[in-house]
Design an enzyme around this catalytic site. Structure first.
Site, PDB file in Angstrom:
ATOM      1  N   SER A  71       0.811  -1.225   0.000  1.00  0.00           N
ATOM      2  CA  SER A  71       0.000   0.000   0.000  1.00  0.00           C
ATOM      3  C   SER A  71       0.842   1.272   0.000  1.00  0.00           C
ATOM      4  O   SER A  71       0.344   2.343  -0.342  1.00  0.00           O
ATOM      5  CB  SER A  71      -0.940   0.015   1.208  1.00  0.00           C
ATOM      6  N   LYS A 107       0.925   4.757   6.681  1.00  0.00           N
ATOM      7  CA  LYS A 107       0.284   5.554   5.626  1.00  0.00           C
ATOM      8  C   LYS A 107       0.890   6.951   5.647  1.00  0.00           C
ATOM      9  O   LYS A 107       1.762   7.261   6.457  1.00  0.00           O
ATOM     10  CB  LYS A 107      -1.232   5.647   5.846  1.00  0.00           C
TER      11      LYS A 107
END
Length: 204
Positions: A71, A107
């Site tokens: 990701s 993230k």
């Protein structure tokens, strides 16, 4: 008539005294042994101190993390080992590690509490009406998302996105949502492994 029994003379070699050179060598040998023991003890002490300091640093200031998943590609790759500085203060664009369902995710912080976030159909992001420059991306994407934009970041929460937008499950989805301060681990700032990319992780 008693005969005198001659007294046997002891050979000089039986009582031969060590030479000055031999004495000096023996003293030097003992000195080297003593210095070795002192050095060994000092080295052990230093290693114990370093280990203790490392534990303290790891416990209170820095967390070591191993990246899993794609990701955050191309910024971070599976198997890489990174350091996160324990903090709850972030600027847009910084990498953040946080707890989610007994896992640790990494993230990128896009919005802080109160910010208005908008993502158009082409994946372009704006914060409070200002376009966000994202040179770390190789492609942009609105999906996957199940929230409506523009979206205001709730109080005490952060809006985060993965760099690999088309596969990242992040704050665009109710599954993850905006992360709270209680979930935060810290700012991911340094890559330890692999050694060919060892060093500070750039935020842009």
């Amino acid at each position: 008539m008693n005969k005198e029994v001659p007294i046997k003379e002891t050979a000089k070699s039986d009582y031969e005294k060590p030479t000055t050179a031999q004495l000096r060598e023996a003293l030097n040998h003992e000195k080297r042994k003593s210095e070795y023991k002192s050095t060994f003890k000092a080295t052990i002490g230093i290693l114990v101190a370093v280990a203790a300091a490392s534990v303290l640093v790891s416990s209170f200031f820095v967390t070591v993390l191993k990246i899993s998943g794609d990701s955050m590609s191309p910024t971070l790759a599976t198997g890489q080992i990174v350091l996160a500085f324990n903090t709850d203060v972030f600027e847009p664009g910084e990498l953040v590690a946080f707890y989610y369902n007994n896992k640790v995710l990494v993230k990128r912080v896009i919005g802080s509490p109160g910010d208005w976030i908008d993502i158009d159909t082409d994946g372009n992001v704006t914060i409070n009406g200002v376009a966000l420059d994202e040179p770390y991306l190789t492609e942009k994407s609105l999906e996957p998302t199940d929230i409506d934009f523009p979206y205001q970041v709730p109080e005490n929460r952060y809006f985060v996105l993965g760099d690999n937008r088309s596969v990242s499950i992040d704050s665009r989805s109710d599954v993850v949502g905006c992360i709270s301060k209680e979930q935060l681990i810290g700012h991911v700032f340094f890559r330890l492994y692999p050694f060919d990319v060892f060093g500070v992780i750039e935020n842009n």
